[in-house]
Design an enzyme around this catalytic site. Sequence first.
Site, PDB file in Angstrom:
ATOM      1  N   LYS A 292      11.873  18.285  14.053  1.00 17.24           N
ATOM      2  CA  LYS A 292      11.989  17.194  14.485  1.00 17.24           C
ATOM      3  C   LYS A 292      11.882  16.235  13.491  1.00 17.24           C
ATOM      4  O   LYS A 292      11.140  16.095  12.754  1.00 17.24           O
ATOM      5  CB  LYS A 292      11.232  16.780  15.741  1.00 17.24           C
ATOM      6  CG  LYS A 292       9.554  17.073  15.586  1.00 17.24           C
ATOM      7  CD  LYS A 292       8.978  15.609  14.822  1.00 17.24           C
ATOM      8  CE  LYS A 292       7.317  15.900  14.727  1.00 17.24           C
ATOM      9  NZ  LYS A 292       6.876  14.682  13.880  1.00 17.24           N
TER      10      LYS A 292
ATOM     11  N   ASP B 100       2.565  17.502  19.245  1.00 19.26           N
ATOM     12  CA  ASP B 100       4.085  17.580  19.027  1.00 19.26           C
ATOM     13  C   ASP B 100       4.702  18.602  20.121  1.00 19.26           C
ATOM     14  O   ASP B 100       5.968  18.559  20.031  1.00 19.26           O
ATOM     15  CB  ASP B 100       4.578  17.626  17.463  1.00 19.26           C
ATOM     16  CG  ASP B 100       4.425  16.457  16.676  1.00 19.26           C
ATOM     17  OD1 ASP B 100       4.623  15.212  17.251  1.00 19.26           O
ATOM     18  OD2 ASP B 100       4.143  16.569  15.749  1.00 19.26           O
TER      19      ASP B 100
HETATM   20  O1  C5P Z   1      -2.597  17.378  18.218  1.00 22.86           O
HETATM   21  P1  C5P Z   1      -2.646  17.837  16.617  1.00 22.86           P
HETATM   22  O2  C5P Z   1      -3.590  18.943  16.557  1.00 22.86           O
HETATM   23  O3  C5P Z   1      -1.264  18.061  16.363  1.00 22.86           O
HETATM   24  O4  C5P Z   1      -3.318  16.615  15.833  1.00 22.86           O
HETATM   25  C1  C5P Z   1      -3.551  16.644  14.566  1.00 22.86           C
HETATM   26  C2  C5P Z   1      -4.447  15.547  14.246  1.00 22.86           C
HETATM   27  O5  C5P Z   1      -3.587  14.227  14.267  1.00 22.86           O
HETATM   28  C3  C5P Z   1      -5.636  15.155  15.198  1.00 22.86           C
HETATM   29  O6  C5P Z   1      -6.719  15.995  14.753  1.00 22.86           O
HETATM   30  C4  C5P Z   1      -5.594  13.626  14.988  1.00 22.86           C
HETATM   31  O7  C5P Z   1      -6.349  13.604  13.623  1.00 22.86           O
HETATM   32  C5  C5P Z   1      -4.243  13.238  14.560  1.00 22.86           C
HETATM   33  N1  C5P Z   1      -3.501  12.835  15.841  1.00 22.86           N
HETATM   34  C6  C5P Z   1      -3.956  11.547  16.368  1.00 22.86           C
HETATM   35  N2  C5P Z   1      -3.462  10.892  17.721  1.00 22.86           N
HETATM   36  C7  C5P Z   1      -2.304  11.696  17.983  1.00 22.86           C
HETATM   37  C8  C5P Z   1      -1.774  13.060  17.510  1.00 22.86           C
HETATM   38  C9  C5P Z   1      -2.574  13.399  16.242  1.00 22.86           C
HETATM   39  O8  C5P Z   1      -4.933  10.771  15.802  1.00 22.86           O
HETATM   40  N3  C5P Z   1      -1.610  11.179  18.917  1.00 22.86           N
END
Ligand code: C5P
Length: 280
Positions: A8, A127
Amino acid sequence: MKIEALAKVNFTLEVLGRRPDGYHELRSVVLPVTLSDILEIEESSGIESDTGYGEGDLAVKAARALAEFARVKAGAKIHIDKRIPVGGGLGGGSADAAATLVALNEIWGLGLSREELSRLGASVGSDVPSLVMGGAVLMEGRGERVKPISSPEINLVIANPGVNSSTREVYSRCVPVVRRQSSSQLMVDALADNDLPAVSDCLVNDLQESAISLYPAISRLTEEIRSMGAQGVLMSGSGSSVFGVFEAREDAIKAAEALREKNFRAWHCRTLASQCSSIA
Ligand code: C5P
């Protein structure tokens, strides 16, 4: 079963605020592109993959979450032909997780809807819900609220400066932005109108500044793509990949070739066309 996991790009990524749980409140227009990993999944006794990512393997995490949710005893063996750069802001790991959910729903005969799979995907990564939907979406919240939107096919060059960006670090440095008008809503309208100059004008990523402060190579790559005649240039997600928007396919192909000559990993690809009757 063989399945393509599409990467994406974020045409907008607005960071609206920091949440008490440490995540950020987002608004983002997310478009699947024709750059993909190829997964081969077959039924097996346990759940395993050959990526070597261990506990960080989002495809395995997704398979486990689905098995637990649907209370199935069956397992899966997952082989991934990795082509989407890792740590590149193109949702590679999340795309693998989304494709795994869609494939195992079929292999295990679960009959879950895309919406149910998308909700389950939120527990795997921010994502994943948008990528389960399989088309252009407006993503909100932490990433768990997704609405399909209309989008034309758009020619892109995507390039990577060879930096593995830390999503956590980039988010922790970013300062949320307050806007009077949502750039994402302007983008949704511009895509629905197939208005490429307006699309290029609305490109925005609130993580770009903090990513560049950590990885200056992103800034150099952005300038390279701009100098190749792209209508608009933006970093995707939390970086480090950067994409350029081109009117003509041949110009995107030429830009990809020129970037490869300069030792960047670069691809010509396009966004998938999505038709949606109600505008989000
Ligand atoms: O959800 P995911 O594991 O992909 O997110 C990775 C990191 O990205 C999280 O630990 C956070 O630090 C950051 N993040 C965030 N806010 C979001 C998505 C991701 O702060 N909406």
